[in-house]
Design an enzyme around this catalytic site. Sequence first.
Site, PDB file in Angstrom:
ATOM      1  N   GLY A 207       0.828  -1.217   0.000  1.00 54.80           N
ATOM      2  CA  GLY A 207       0.000   0.000   0.000  1.00 54.80           C
ATOM      3  C   GLY A 207       0.850   1.250   0.000  1.00 54.80           C
ATOM      4  N   ASN A 208       0.231   2.370   0.273  1.00 58.12           N
ATOM      5  CA  ASN A 208       0.978   3.632   0.339  1.00 58.12           C
ATOM      6  C   ASN A 208       0.337   4.551   1.373  1.00 58.12           C
ATOM      7  OD1 ASN A 208      -1.016   5.451  -1.058  1.00 58.12           O
ATOM      8  ND2 ASN A 208      -0.696   3.902  -2.645  1.00 58.12           N
ATOM      9  N   ARG A 209       0.930   5.729   1.559  1.00 58.66           N
ATOM     10  CA  ARG A 209       0.543   6.603   2.678  1.00 58.66           C
ATOM     11  C   ARG A 209      -0.574   7.590   2.355  1.00 58.66           C
ATOM     12  NH1 ARG A 209       4.309   5.986   6.655  1.00 58.66           N
ATOM     13  NH2 ARG A 209       6.344   5.265   5.984  1.00 58.66           N
TER      14      ARG A 209
END
Length: 394
Positions: A207-209
């Site tokens: 995933g990412n932020r």
Amino acid sequence: MSASNREVVLGVGAGIAAYKSCELLRRLQDRGYTVTVVPTPSSLNFVGSATWEALSGRPVSTEVWDNVHEVSHISLAQKADFFVIAPATADLIARIAMGRADDLLTNLVLASEAPLLIVPAMHPAMWLDPATIANVQTLRSRGYVVMEPETGRLTGRDSGQGRFPETSSIIEKFDVITGNVRDLVGKRVLISGGGTREAIDPVRFIGNRSSGKQAVALASAALLRGADVHLVAANMSTEELGGVTVTEVESAQEMHQALLHEFPLCDVLVMCAAVADAKPTQRFTEKIKKTFLTSINLEPNPDIVAELSKTKQGQIMIGFAAETSHHTEAARSKLVAKGLDAIYVNDVSDGAIFGKDTTQGMILSRTGADIALKEVSKDALAHLLLDYAARQLG
Ligand code: C5P
């Protein structure tokens, strides 16, 4: 909040156009705003306090030394919902750009966080002077809206760009900053937001932020401006978005499918989501035992926006770029490679921007009018991008 509960400070600079602000004051009152007029001391040479007091029905001060016990430069700044400075002279613009506080009006601007609309009026030679150009750029980069003066005959014999705009144009701009503008009625705005997740197994993902806050700001702003809004939301909170059609997705592939379906129906696409560039080649149906979790094979995801732009039929397409180095060059290549009309690039090094309420970066567009933004709210950025889209839609 209805307009009648809203306080406007009308700042008046020392230009001959000050008399035209009497009309502006009336039109603001017609719209239900309560207006306090704060002239600069020299502007009283053109229009005196008696006129402003009679028209506004409120006392008028120019200095912080009047009514000191009320600490008016702070109390008025906190009470104001919006600021309009009309006319703004070259000197007043320079003083605000430098952060000076040498009269009540400039004190208020420093002490307030309310949206500010600046309406310049001056001789074209002063408007086009490099000092004024730099000062206006500084104000715009702080998120203030600075109108372009109109072109035509000036007070003397000269003509050129410097005339005070028509009251109706000022009111139109004011509606934009107050969120009352309804320039997207009948338009469909499609927004992607959040960050996609690429499953490794039933428990883990890549995933990412991205928090989705910018997408929420965009959806709310588009709704306020009258658009039909559809948000394709990846792993973000959408609770506060009543009135917006939401399609929840998890992975890039699901986002692609949803956007393939919606894109032909929209007028504007704002591709705000952080899409995973790659996904595991295999999704395990059982949780992988940690002894086997030593490497993950990846394959690229399709570039969704680049794919969509190949099928575009007049849609305005705006993308985002989160970079940690060489921001502008990288974003300019993406603008072209992905077939976008505009792109917002921000520097996300050291955890900046993700999850925050403010952003800083640069809007680059095909039409070349780049805008550099020093720290502005994500709401303000949303409106600037929608201004761009609305202009392109004509
Ligand atoms: O190439 P990069 O990820 O920096 O590009 C960012 C822009 O492209 C964003 O608007 C993002 O939503 C979009 N994008 C996409 N599909 C991908 C990767 C990014 O549409 N696979």
